[in-house]
Design a protein around this motif. Structure first.
Motif, PDB file in Angstrom:
ATOM      1  N   UNK A   1      41.892  18.044  20.515  1.00 50.49           N
ATOM      2  CA  UNK A   1      40.957  16.917  20.393  1.00 50.49           C
ATOM      3  C   UNK A   1      40.483  16.456  21.772  1.00 50.49           C
TER       4      UNK A   1
ATOM      5  N   UNK B   1      36.138  16.037  25.699  1.00 44.76           N
ATOM      6  CA  UNK B   1      35.631  16.368  27.036  1.00 44.76           C
ATOM      7  C   UNK B   1      34.345  17.164  26.945  1.00 44.76           C
TER       8      UNK B   1
ATOM      9  N   UNK C   1      32.344  17.280  24.397  1.00 44.80           N
ATOM     10  CA  UNK C   1      31.303  16.491  23.730  1.00 44.80           C
ATOM     11  C   UNK C   1      30.601  15.572  24.715  1.00 44.80           C
TER      12      UNK C   1
ATOM     13  N   UNK D   1      30.162  19.225  18.531  1.00 42.05           N
ATOM     14  CA  UNK D   1      30.860  18.091  19.166  1.00 42.05           C
ATOM     15  C   UNK D   1      29.874  17.270  20.004  1.00 42.05           C
ATOM     16  N   UNK D   2      28.880  17.939  20.593  1.00 44.74           N
ATOM     17  CA  UNK D   2      27.855  17.167  21.333  1.00 44.74           C
ATOM     18  C   UNK D   2      27.092  16.256  20.388  1.00 44.74           C
TER      19      UNK D   2
ATOM     20  N   UNK E   1      29.081  13.353  19.633  1.00 49.66           N
ATOM     21  CA  UNK E   1      29.034  12.372  20.723  1.00 49.66           C
ATOM     22  C   UNK E   1      27.752  11.546  20.653  1.00 49.66           C
TER      23      UNK E   1
ATOM     24  N   UNK F   1      38.206  11.948  29.433  1.00 48.14           N
ATOM     25  CA  UNK F   1      38.350  13.351  29.018  1.00 48.14           C
ATOM     26  C   UNK F   1      37.313  14.287  29.627  1.00 48.14           C
ATOM     27  N   UNK F   2      36.180  13.748  30.034  1.00 50.54           N
ATOM     28  CA  UNK F   2      35.174  14.620  30.628  1.00 50.54           C
ATOM     29  C   UNK F   2      35.341  14.660  32.134  1.00 50.54           C
TER      30      UNK F   2
ATOM     31  N   UNK G   1      39.080   7.377  20.094  1.00 51.52           N
ATOM     32  CA  UNK G   1      39.385   8.732  19.608  1.00 51.52           C
ATOM     33  C   UNK G   1      39.219   8.788  18.094  1.00 51.52           C
TER      34      UNK G   1
ATOM     35  N   UNK H   1      35.567   8.794  17.271  1.00 50.37           N
ATOM     36  CA  UNK H   1      34.932  10.085  17.553  1.00 50.37           C
ATOM     37  C   UNK H   1      35.283  11.100  16.456  1.00 50.37           C
ATOM     38  N   UNK H   2      36.556  11.044  16.034  1.00 53.37           N
ATOM     39  CA  UNK H   2      36.990  11.965  14.982  1.00 53.37           C
ATOM     40  C   UNK H   2      36.151  11.762  13.707  1.00 53.37           C
TER      41      UNK H   2
ATOM     42  N   UNK I   1      32.778  13.263  14.187  1.00 50.66           N
ATOM     43  CA  UNK I   1      32.775  14.729  14.135  1.00 50.66           C
ATOM     44  C   UNK I   1      32.874  15.203  12.682  1.00 50.66           C
TER      45      UNK I   1
ATOM     46  N   UNK J   1      37.011  21.480  10.579  1.00 47.69           N
ATOM     47  CA  UNK J   1      37.144  20.730  11.838  1.00 47.69           C
ATOM     48  C   UNK J   1      38.250  21.350  12.696  1.00 47.69           C
TER      49      UNK J   1
ATOM     50  N   UNK K   1      37.806  23.092  16.420  1.00 42.46           N
ATOM     51  CA  UNK K   1      38.517  22.685  17.641  1.00 42.46           C
ATOM     52  C   UNK K   1      39.169  23.896  18.307  1.00 42.46           C
ATOM     53  N   UNK K   2      39.671  24.821  17.483  1.00 40.33           N
ATOM     54  CA  UNK K   2      40.294  26.028  18.039  1.00 40.33           C
ATOM     55  C   UNK K   2      39.273  26.854  18.831  1.00 40.33           C
TER      56      UNK K   2
ATOM     57  N   UNK L   1      36.873  25.869  20.706  1.00 44.09           N
ATOM     58  CA  UNK L   1      36.378  25.306  21.970  1.00 44.09           C
ATOM     59  C   UNK L   1      37.197  25.761  23.172  1.00 44.09           C
TER      60      UNK L   1
END
Lengths: 974, 222
Positions: free
Chosen positions: A8, A13, A15, B133-134, B137, B160-161, B188, B191-192, B195, B215, B219-220, B222
């Protein structure tokens, strides 16, 4: 931290890292606010400038693609340089990442939104004038916008206008980074030959033809002028010049510069004549005919506005003067005199109005005649004739003199004659295409077309040759080519060898060219080896002649090589590209891209001929681009007579498009216009079959069959009698004792029924094209492999074989050798030890010698061993299993299950093959499915006994239903 | 996002010529196609034709009687499968064109484009995951209507970024670190939800369980 949480974190990050800047962030000194616009490559934010305390707009690029970054900076630089109230000013820019620039925040509505409301025209015209002024300034500074459209024009609350989105703008006289390669040569030789970025991202409804064709070296201020004309057209008529269902069709219309409908709309609209004329001038397909730049357009608009203002002032002055006069008259004159004055004024006014009307009609008549003459010069005879008819409608209103009436009549006669001759020549160019389908029909069409030109073909060769030699120089080569094609078609169809020789002798007399004389002599001598030695003359039409002769003689590779070399030597030659497009379309696998690019070259080379447009339509139809194909058929019909082949193609497109009613109308019209043409009856039969009227279908199909001396359609094409009524219907028409001419159809029908011995008897007397290939198949089924090889050898080099027929001789040879070995194998036990590589061969042999149980067992193992499904093999397994089940009641249920599983696998594989999209694949699949539907050995599982258990009957019904649906879909004319 | 709107309603509106829908389509998906084609053709002569390819994909998606017309909207691969299919067909079409052109011109010495379908599928899936995911966001930012909600988005971005520790963010913002930890957890969760909503937008027929599973797979990737 657990793994999912890490995932997550990484997602968040990615996103927010890739989401680009957002509200609250600072770019330069500007603090971003809400996002107000989103594009394919960037976002526009409202932002606050804390230094000056004002609101601005900040455009931020969302990608780092170098090309887009360069274009983005270029847009900022151009907008900053162009200081004009109609061009949005840029305040500052940042290199990023991400790159951005700040500009004036504009509020208001786009011209697109205003046009959608269809309000009064005056505010729209005022805004349009401002746009022209802004563009005039840009053009004066050497900048071309290149994506001008209503969506890029913002109109503020107080009428202020700003032109937006200069991302595709270019500078005249400089290398053009925004649009990729700049010169036409580069465009033509780009690795893929596709439309370039700069033009692709334009907007087709407003795009100049040169821009749509990616001729970037020709894109200049006059391309923007075209876009201005397009916007003016939309203001005046409510729609842009090009209207189509999708983007691809719009782009095609823009490429072709098909402005006929737009001009018609403009002519019919109620807008001021000056503005209509201006829009028409701006929309000229040739850029040299348009105003040189936006300044000229703006000047014309200002002049129009001044003239309107002047007319208003004059009208007011006239009104005031009349009022003064009336007052004076009231004071001075008596009532009677006043009345008299009014009467006189009225009569005078009416007379003046009448004279003005006549004068206007005369001007329009003269202009219409001039336009018709111009259209005639451009060889657009249909449009010219329409112009003449418009002129004829004006004769009385214009009180035309006898001389003018005579002049118009002469013009009409001349244009009609030229149209007839041109139509006949166009028909001659395309007749050869369907000769093999319907030789008598093609013979009639050739004779008729020659008669139209004034040369009856039933005269002596010397007389025909003299008449051809007397023709105008422009038309002679076409006729000579047509005679050559006619002869070649006769040779290919193998029905009239002597007739072909006669024709060649005629054309030898009419045409003294030594190279063609040598070619014809070689063809007459029927010497394929000598034909292969002939070196192409360098002329495109001659090369096509040679290639056709090579194809007819079976030298396909050499024929193709000759065409490819000619194409490389002359990349714009009509004849070569037309022929190559046809060959690529019929190739297996179908070479659609090559066919399309060649057909487009042919269209460009013969813009005024219907035949290449019909060919391109056929290619696009095959690619599933039906809207474009329909548009091309319409354009072809505009250009002249389509001929039977062209009408057939147009009807085929309508059918595929699902427009059954229109297809029916056109087929009926074709049947009326050319009652002796088999094709129209084929279509009527197809449509009757489709709506379930089998009796009408068979009746129309029989009519088509009687019109054909021989039914080559069965083997080579989808012939409705066979498809609607099956082999038995064909046998019903052919009769018990078929003639040598149509014995192949009877033989093929018997072959499909699985009655091989009867087929062989019938075929002994046949002499048509395809008979040797079919005899090879029949001998093979009868287990006489050496004979089959002999038939194959006769077919090779003589018949236009399919790919699998070329390979068939090798299959026969393998079977012959295996049959000799099998003769020593007696018992089934010996067969069980066969290695996997031998299973197929021996299994198929067992089927043919009547050892059905062995055949079923071996073929089942063979199919299981293979890594891919072979439909023909699965069919043979099914047949063997069904035949074996009849002599094995205990194992019958299992064997029928084996048969059904095999057919299901085969059907899935056939459907996969259909997805290849080639015409040959469709033809092969249809013929395979027809064999399933008609083979009498499969009848027990096709019909089934009435007392079948439900669990067995249901899956069989589903299978045959799927087979019938697939076959029905393939019956569409292609 | 309007109620009841799905990726199919957007693409159908785009195919009908709606400029807003076309813009939304381009914003959401063209970057995926652009990156996938750029990677695939990075070392081939087709590298200059990426924008042409993107444009072809765009045009093919909306073509009348094109892939959209015969599409099974309930297919498990959903819209991702559709876009991948169109991208693959366009890529292969370009590569065939290049091969043919090369045979004609007898060009030698240029690196071949990657023609493995597996490569294309892997690359496409990864970019698809990034795009989703973008988009999530963007949803998150668009839904952050008050200052505090916006701060939570910024907190996610910084943490996180950019990798800034919570303690340092607290110093920058003069805020209580414990409060920021609480806000971070809330952000978080938000955001979840966004998504999951984005995935459901692309798989309107999927059950909540299927959306959750997709979902996890995303995530796997990325």
């Amino acid at each position: 931290m657990s793994d999912p949480e890490r995932l997550w974190d990484r997602a968040i990050g990615a996103a927010f890292g890739g989401a680009g800047p957002g509200r609250g962030q600072q770019l330069g000194r500007f603090v971003l606010g809400a996002r107000v616009g989103v594009g394919a490559t960037g976002n526009v934010f409202r932002a606050h400038d804390p230094d000056l305390g004002r609101e601005v707009a900040v455009k931020v690029l969302r990608t780092d693609a170098p090309e887009l970054v360069r274009r983005f900076h270029r847009e900022a630089a151009l907008c900053a340089r162009l200081q004009h109230p109609g061009i949005v000013p840029v305040y500052e820019r940042g290199a990023g990442p991400p790159p951005w620039f700040a500009m004036k925040l504009i509020t208001g509505r786009t011209l697109l939104a205003l046009l959608a409301e269809r309000g009064a025209a005056e505010p729209l015209l005022a805004a349009f004038t401002h746009v022209c002024d802004a563009l005039a300034y840009a053009h004066a500074n050497g900048v071309v916008h290149r994506d001008l459209k209503p969506a890029n024009i913002m109109v503020g609350e107080f009428g202020e206008v700003q032109v937006l989105d200069w991302g595709f703008a270019g500078e005249a006289g400089t290398a053009d980074e925004a649009a990729g390669p700049v010169d036409g040569a580069a465009a033509a030789h780009s690795p893929l030959g596709l439309t370039l970025v700069g033009s692709v991202f334009g907007t087709p409804p407003y795009m100049a033809p040169e821009q749509a064709r990616a001729e970037l070296h020709r894109v200049d201020a006059r391309s923007d002028v075209f876009s201005l004309g397009a916007i003016l057209c939309e203001i005046l008529t409510g729609a842009p010049p090009y209207v189509a269902a999708d983007q691809a069709a719009l782009l095609e219309l823009a490429r072709l510069g098909d402005l006929g409908p737009a001009i018609d709309r403009l002519v019919c609209c109620a807008g001021p004549a000056e503005l209509v004329a201006l829009a028409r001038q701006c929309l000229s397909p040739g850029s040299e005919d348009r105003p040189a730049d936006a300044a000229e357009v703006a000047a014309a608009l200002h002049e129009y506005a001044s003239s309107v203002a002047q007319r208003l002032t004059d009208a007011r002055a006239t009104l005031l003067a009349q009022l003064r006069t009336q007052r004076l008259r009231r004071l001075v004159l008596l009532l009677g005199l006043a009345l008299l004055a009014v009467v006189v004024a009225t009569v005078w006014g009416l007379d003046r109005m009448a004279r003005r009307r006549v004068e206007g009609a005369r001007v329009r008549l003269r202009r219409t005649m001039q336009e018709a003459i111009q259209q005639e010069a451009n060889q657009r005879f249909a449009a010219a004739l329409r112009g003449v008819e418009r002129g004829a409608a004006l004769l009385d209103e214009a009180a035309a003199t006898a001389e003018v009436r005579a002049e118009l009549a002469t013009l009409r006669t001349r244009i009609a004659a030229r149209q007839r001759i041109r139509g006949a020549l166009a028909a001659l160019e395309s007749i050869g295409v369907d000769y093999a389908d319907d030789p008598p029909g093609a013979e009639r069409a050739y004779s008729q077309a020659f008669a139209e030109v004034g040369i009856p073909s039933n005269q002596s060769p010397e007389r025909i040759a003299r008449q051809v030699a007397d023709l105008p120089t422009d038309d002679r080569p076409t006729l000579i080519r047509a005679l050559d094609d006619w002869a070649a078609a006769r040779f290919k169809a193998r029905v009239q060898r002597s007739g072909a020789g006669d024709l060649l002798r005629v054309v030898q007399l009419a045409d003294s060219d030594p190279w063609r004389q040598q070619l014809r002599a070689t063809v007459i001598a029927d010497d394929p080896a000598a034909l292969e030695q002939i070196v192409p003359s360098g002329d495109g039409a001659d090369t096509v002649l040679l290639a056709r002769a090579l194809f007819a003689a079976g030298s396909h590779e050499r024929g193709r090589a000759v065409l490819e070399a000619a194409r490389t030597a002359d990349p714009s030659n009509f004849a070569v590209h037309y022929e190559l497009a046809t060959r690529a379309l019929l190739a297996e696998p179908c070479e659609l891209q090559l066919a399309e690019s060649c057909a487009r070259v042919a269209v460009a080379a013969r813009a005024n001929s219907p035949a290449p447009r019909t060919l391109l339509a056929r290619v696009l139809r095959h690619a599933g681009r039906l809207v474009e194909a329909s548009a091309l058929h319409r354009q072809a019909r505009e250009l002249g007579t389509l001929g039977v082949w062209g009408e057939a193609q147009a009807i085929g497109t309508l059918l595929l498009h699902g427009d059954v009613a229109a297809a029916q109308r056109q087929a009926e019209a074709l049947a009326r216009a050319a009652p002796d043409t088999a094709f129209s009856h084929d279509v009527l039969a197809f449509l009757a079959d489709r709506r379930g009227d089998t009796a009408a279908a068979l009746s129309a199909a029989r009519r088509a069959a009687t019109l054909r001396a021989r039914f080559t359609g069965i083997v080579r094409h989808h012939w409705i009698l066979f498809l609607a009524g099956g082999p038995r219907a064909v046998l019903g028409v052919v009769g018990d004792e078929p003639t040598p001419g149509n014995a192949i159809e009877a033989g093929y029908s018997l072959y499909c029924l699985g009655r091989f011995a009867a087929a062989e008897r019938v075929l002994r007397s046949a002499s048509a094209v395809g008979v040797d290939a079919l005899r090879a198949r029949v001998s093979f089924e009868l287990g006489r492999y050496a004979e089959a090889e002999e038939h194959c050898a006769r077919a090779r080099g003589k018949e236009d074989l399919w790919v699998d027929e070329h390979r068939f001789a090798a299959v026969c040879a393998r079977f012959r050798r295996a049959a000799e070995e099998l003769a020593s194998v007696r018992g089934s036990a010996d067969l069980r030890d066969l290695p996997p590589a031998r299973l197929t061969l021996v299994g198929r042999l067992c089927l043919r010698v009547g050892r059905h149980a062995d055949a079923a067992e071996l073929l089942e193992r063979a199919c299981a061993e293979r890594d891919r499904v072979v439909p023909a093999l699965e069919r043979e397994l099914a047949i063997a299993a069904v035949l074996a089940s009849r002599s094995d009641p205990a194992g019958a249920l299992r064997l029928r299950g084996v048969a059904r599983a095999a057919l299901e696998r085969a059907l899935a594989a056939l459907n996969a093959r259909l997805r290849l999209g080639s015409m040959a694949a469709q033809r092969t699949v249809l013929m395979e499915l027809c064999r399933w539907q008609w083979d009498e050995r499969l009848a027990p599982v096709r019909e089934g006994p009435p007392d079948w258990p439900v669990q067995e009957a249901k899956p069989w019904r589903e299978l045959w239903g799927a087979v019938a649906r697939t076959a029905a879909a393939l019956r569409m004319p292609r | 996002m309007a109620p009841g709107e799905t990726c199919w309603t957007v693409i159908e509106a785009a195919a009908d010529g709606d400029p807003g829908a076309r813009s939304a389509f381009a914003r959401a998906y063209l970057e995926v196609v652009r990156v996938v084609l750029s990677r695939r053709w990075a070392r081939s002569p087709l590298r200059d034709a990426v924008e042409d390819g993107v444009q072809e994909v765009f045009a093919d998606c909306f073509k009348a009687q094109g892939p959209l017309s015969g599409l099974d909207r309930e297919h498990p691969s959903g819209f991702r499968g559709f876009l991948f299919g169109v991208t693959r067909i366009v890529a292969l079409r370009f590569e065939e064109g290049l091969q043919r052109d090369r045979r004609r011109q007898e060009m030698v010495g240029s690196a071949e484009p990657s023609t493995e379908d597996d490569d294309l599928a892997r690359s496409f899936d990864r970019e698809w995951a990034r795009a989703l995911v973008r988009q999530a966001a963007h949803r998150h930012q668009d839904a952050s209507v008050d200052e505090r909600a916006w701060q939570r988005c910024e907190l996610l971005r910084l943490r996180f970024s950019e990798g800034v520790p919570v303690r340092e963010i607290a110093t920058r913002w003069a805020a209580d670190p414990a409060f920021l930890h609480h806000e971070l957890a809330r952000a978080r969760t938000e955001f979840r939800q966004h998504l999951l909503a984005e995935i459901a937008f692309h798989r309107p027929q999927a059950t909540p369980g299927e959306v959750e599973r997709e979902c996890r797979e995303l995530l796997e990737l990325l």
